[in-house]
Design an enzyme around this catalytic site. Structure first.
Site, PDB file in Angstrom:
ATOM      1  N   ASP A 143       0.815  -1.224   0.000  1.00  5.20           N
ATOM      2  CA  ASP A 143       0.000   0.000   0.000  1.00  5.20           C
ATOM      3  C   ASP A 143       0.845   1.269   0.000  1.00  5.20           C
ATOM      4  O   ASP A 143       0.456   2.292   0.561  1.00  5.20           O
ATOM      5  CB  ASP A 143      -0.964   0.009   1.210  1.00  5.20           C
ATOM      6  CG  ASP A 143      -1.785  -1.259   1.272  1.00  5.20           C
ATOM      7  OD1 ASP A 143      -2.198  -1.744   0.211  1.00  5.20           O
ATOM      8  OD2 ASP A 143      -1.997  -1.778   2.391  1.00  5.20           O
ATOM      9  N   HIS A 187      -4.817  -1.663  -5.570  1.00  2.00           N
ATOM     10  CA  HIS A 187      -4.036  -0.524  -6.068  1.00  2.00           C
ATOM     11  C   HIS A 187      -4.982   0.608  -6.459  1.00  2.00           C
ATOM     12  O   HIS A 187      -5.849   0.424  -7.309  1.00  2.00           O
ATOM     13  CB  HIS A 187      -3.186  -0.956  -7.277  1.00  2.00           C
ATOM     14  CG  HIS A 187      -2.153  -1.986  -6.917  1.00  2.00           C
ATOM     15  ND1 HIS A 187      -1.323  -2.576  -7.834  1.00  2.00           N
ATOM     16  CD2 HIS A 187      -1.814  -2.535  -5.720  1.00  2.00           C
ATOM     17  CE1 HIS A 187      -0.521  -3.438  -7.215  1.00  2.00           C
ATOM     18  NE2 HIS A 187      -0.803  -3.428  -5.935  1.00  2.00           N
TER      19      HIS A 187
HETATM   20  P1  GDP Z   1      -0.817   0.365  -3.487  1.00  2.85           P
HETATM   21  O1  GDP Z   1      -1.400  -0.919  -3.002  1.00  2.85           O
HETATM   22  O2  GDP Z   1       0.652   0.439  -3.288  1.00  2.85           O
HETATM   23  O3  GDP Z   1      -1.231   0.721  -4.889  1.00  2.85           O
HETATM   24  O4  GDP Z   1      -1.448   1.487  -2.536  1.00  2.85           O
HETATM   25  P2  GDP Z   1      -2.980   1.635  -2.101  1.00  2.85           P
HETATM   26  O5  GDP Z   1      -3.728   2.193  -3.250  1.00  2.85           O
HETATM   27  O6  GDP Z   1      -3.495   0.390  -1.479  1.00  2.85           O
HETATM   28  O7  GDP Z   1      -2.857   2.666  -0.917  1.00  2.85           O
HETATM   29  C1  GDP Z   1      -2.294   3.923  -1.092  1.00  2.85           C
HETATM   30  C2  GDP Z   1      -3.343   4.975  -0.696  1.00  2.85           C
HETATM   31  O8  GDP Z   1      -2.733   6.242  -0.602  1.00  2.85           O
HETATM   32  C3  GDP Z   1      -4.452   5.126  -1.727  1.00  2.85           C
HETATM   33  O9  GDP Z   1      -5.627   5.470  -1.064  1.00  2.85           O
HETATM   34  C4  GDP Z   1      -3.956   6.292  -2.570  1.00  2.85           C
HETATM   35  O10 GDP Z   1      -5.013   6.969  -3.231  1.00  2.85           O
HETATM   36  C5  GDP Z   1      -3.317   7.152  -1.534  1.00  2.85           C
HETATM   37  N1  GDP Z   1      -2.189   7.982  -1.963  1.00  2.85           N
HETATM   38  C6  GDP Z   1      -1.240   7.720  -2.900  1.00  2.85           C
HETATM   39  N2  GDP Z   1      -0.316   8.704  -2.903  1.00  2.85           N
HETATM   40  C7  GDP Z   1      -0.697   9.581  -1.953  1.00  2.85           C
HETATM   41  C8  GDP Z   1      -0.123  10.785  -1.436  1.00  2.85           C
HETATM   42  O11 GDP Z   1       0.930  11.247  -1.849  1.00  2.85           O
HETATM   43  N3  GDP Z   1      -0.792  11.416  -0.419  1.00  2.85           N
HETATM   44  C9  GDP Z   1      -1.954  10.933   0.086  1.00  2.85           C
HETATM   45  N4  GDP Z   1      -2.530  11.604   1.081  1.00  2.85           N
HETATM   46  N5  GDP Z   1      -2.522   9.796  -0.354  1.00  2.85           N
HETATM   47  C10 GDP Z   1      -1.883   9.127  -1.358  1.00  2.85           C
HETATM   48  P1  IMO Z   2      -0.888  -4.204  -2.232  1.00  7.75           P
HETATM   49  O1  IMO Z   2      -0.531  -4.697  -3.603  1.00  7.75           O
HETATM   50  C1  IMO Z   2      -0.869  -4.761   2.111  1.00  7.75           C
HETATM   51  C2  IMO Z   2      -0.722  -8.899   3.551  1.00  7.75           C
HETATM   52  C3  IMO Z   2      -1.998  -9.307   4.272  1.00  7.75           C
HETATM   53  C4  IMO Z   2      -1.443 -10.334   5.225  1.00  7.75           C
HETATM   54  C5  IMO Z   2      -0.359 -11.024   4.407  1.00  7.75           C
HETATM   55  C6  IMO Z   2      -0.806 -12.316   3.760  1.00  7.75           C
HETATM   56  O2  IMO Z   2      -2.194  -3.504  -2.184  1.00  7.75           O
HETATM   57  O3  IMO Z   2       0.234  -3.416  -1.626  1.00  7.75           O
HETATM   58  P2  IMO Z   2      -2.457 -12.933   1.780  1.00  7.75           P
HETATM   59  O4  IMO Z   2      -3.921 -12.640   1.601  1.00  7.75           O
HETATM   60  O5  IMO Z   2      -1.606 -12.401   0.679  1.00  7.75           O
HETATM   61  O6  IMO Z   2      -2.191 -14.372   2.070  1.00  7.75           O
HETATM   62  O7  IMO Z   2      -2.054 -12.143   3.125  1.00  7.75           O
HETATM   63  O8  IMO Z   2       0.024 -10.097   3.404  1.00  7.75           O
HETATM   64  N1  IMO Z   2      -0.926  -8.337   2.205  1.00  7.75           N
HETATM   65  C7  IMO Z   2      -0.933  -7.037   1.922  1.00  7.75           C
HETATM   66  N2  IMO Z   2      -0.832  -5.969   2.726  1.00  7.75           N
HETATM   67  N3  IMO Z   2      -0.974  -4.586   0.774  1.00  7.75           N
HETATM   68  C8  IMO Z   2      -1.067  -5.651  -0.040  1.00  7.75           C
HETATM   69  O9  IMO Z   2      -1.091  -5.568  -1.383  1.00  7.75           O
HETATM   70  C9  IMO Z   2      -1.074  -6.960   0.529  1.00  7.75           C
HETATM   71  N4  IMO Z   2      -1.154  -8.205   0.011  1.00  7.75           N
HETATM   72  C10 IMO Z   2      -1.047  -9.045   1.050  1.00  7.75           C
HETATM   73  O10 IMO Z   2      -2.594  -8.224   4.931  1.00  7.75           O
HETATM   74  O11 IMO Z   2      -0.816  -9.677   6.311  1.00  7.75           O
HETATM   75 MG    MG Z   3      -2.866  -1.635  -1.714  1.00  5.84          MG
END
Ligand code: GDP
Ligand code: IMO
Ligand code: MG
Length: 452
Positions: A33, A61
């Protein structure tokens, strides 16, 4: 005619095309994330394809374009750019039901004709994998206490990869196009699955109807059929024609099954080390690796987290950063930046530049702490320990940096940042030895500072 002569007279085999393309990767440097979706969306326009190589629908994502938020789980995050192909490689585990739903959602969001290719060798997450994932987690918690559960996303990821390794109990995407073979496989697989589920949860009803499972899977296979193909040749053909590929890491380096905080990890190689196996494209094509990091750390699910903040400061980060899971909605655990872990991730991935995300979230802290070492048994080390048992007992050693008071969401150049925020960026560059190529100051595409 002797055999040697015959071989000589037949047409010479075609020499394999010389790879002349270029490839880059975007990979998470922490526990997921980090904002990979946003970074992929920012970069995808200058590539011909965005390629997923690991994980499954456990990934979430987010891409935010003109205030509109899109959450992607299996579809590569480059799809909002016209002419960019999406590819789901063989290393991904695919829940076809979730994928079909996601395709329909993306098309409804106005992406036009979605150009998406799916590997025929990617493994299928079947409904019983999701049941097994949940049952294993519940059994771990019941037998050994809640802390021993991994805290998975319950998307069936672990059981699907386990079946891939077991081989005889696995179903691949190509099997969804062969009704007789799929029915035959399920007839062999289901009794074993039912026994496992009964052993894990003796009181829960087990309803694995072979005909229903086969009919559902075949219906989904029919919908996905035009997209299912040999993606290894597809990618190599693109490279041979001079095309460019952007690999999209799912999950993140510290969740890598070999190099993360085992056993609190996911079941795939999430670092760039997973790319060759998960796509069939050798690592020698990779010339650029963009490591994505938050200005702090988060983790969702169980496992050690040395810099976790269990106080008001952690809550403040969670609320300002909207740190709730994209896939499960769970509150994310929040803490200070861990440079020991970050340097390890930079090393492991051969990172060539960093995307520093969510810097805006730290505005308003009087001071920002950064972990520069771990104290273990009285000794300080700057080496990461990818072992949950040891990591659970390290004490972080902090360096304290001045915070910045003003909001920075409208900054579009480094010069717009307060001095302390800019110092923080430089501190990270110095500590990692890698330039920060992108500074992100908000979720929207536009809230980005590009250039080192
Ligand atoms: P990913 O799994 O790595 O793609 O990340 P996620 O989308 O799960 O989580 C990142 C969160 O942070 C999302 O809600 C994005 O919209 C948000 N986000 C990304 N860049 C920024 C930033 O620079 N500032 C803030 N406040 N939010 C951001
Ligand atoms: P993105 O791509 C955050 C974590 C789960 C759990 C462990 C194992 O959005 O960054 P699983 O369901 O894969 O067997 O869970 O890994 N986990 C993540 N945490 N972002 C993710 O993906 C994750 N994918 C798996 O929370 O601790
Ligand atoms: Mg994510």
């Amino acid at each position: 005619m002797n055999p040697t002569h015959a071989a000589h007279e037949s047409p010479p085999p075609t020499a394999p095309a010389r790879p002349i393309g270029r490839a880059a990767a975007v990979v998470g440097l922490q526990w997921g994330d980090e904002g990979k979706g946003k970074v992929i969306d920012l970069l995808a326009g200058s590539f011909d394809a965005v390629v997923r190589y690991n994980g499954g629908a456990n990934a979430g994502h987010s891409v935010v374009i003109e205030g509109r938020r899109h959450a992607l789980h299996l579809i590569p995050s480059g799809v909002f750019h016209p002419r960019v192909k999406g590819v789901i490689g063989n290393g991904v585990v695919i829940d076809p039901e979730s994928l079909v739903r996601e395709i329909e959602g993306v098309v409804a969001a106005g992406v036009g004709a979605l150009d998406l290719a799916i590997s025929d060798r990617a493994h299928v997450v079947m409904p019983y994998h999701k049941l097994e994932d949940a049952a294993r987690e519940a059994a771990l918690a019941a037998q050994h206490g809640p802390a021993s559960a991994i805290g998975t996303t319950k998307r069936g990821i672990g059981p699907a990869y386990a079946d891939k390794a077991t081989r005889a109990t696995a179903v691949r995407m190509g099997d969804l196009l062969r009704p007789a073979l799929l029915r035959d496989k399920l007839a062999r697989i289901l009794p074993a699955k039912a026994a496992v589920l009964r052993a894990l949860a003796p009181d829960a009803p087990v309803d694995l109807d072979a005909e229903r499972l086969a009919t559902d899977a075949l219906r989904l296979g029919e919908k996905l059929a035009p997209r299912i193909t040999d993606t290894t040749y597809l990618l190599h053909d693109m490279l041979a024609r001079g095309g460019s590929l952007l690999f999209e890491g799912a999950n993140a380096t510290l969740l890598d099954v070999d190099h993360g905080t085992f056993p609190y990890v996911t079941s795939s190689n999430c670092s760039v080390l997973g790319i060759p196996a998960g796509t069939g494209v050798p690592g020698s094509h990779l010339s650029r690796v963009i490591g994505v990091m938050k200005a702090y750390c988060t983790r969702v699910g169980g496992g050690p987290f040395p810099t976790e903040l269990l106080d008001e400061r952690g809550n403040r980060i969670r609320e300002r950063g909207r740190e709730y899971g994209t896939t499960t909605g769970r509150p994310r655990r929040c803490g200070w930046l861990d440079l020991v872990a970050l340097r390890y991730a930079v090393m492991l991935n051969g990172v060539t530049s960093i995307a520093l995300m969510l810097l805006d979230v730290l505005a308003g802290f009087d001071e920002i702490c950064v972990c520069t070492g771990y104290r273990i048994d009285g000794r300080v080390t700057d080496r990461f320990v990818p072992d949950a048992e040891v990591l659970a007992h390290v004490q972080p050693v902090y360096e304290r940096l001045p915070g910045f008071a003003s909001e920075i969401g409208s900054a579009r150049a480094r010069a717009d940042l307060p001095r302390q925020a800019l110092d923080y960026v430089r501190f990270i560059e110095q500590a990692t030895g890698v330039p920060v190529e992108i500074v992100s100051v908000g979720p929207d595409r536009a809230q980005t500072i590009k250039g080192a």
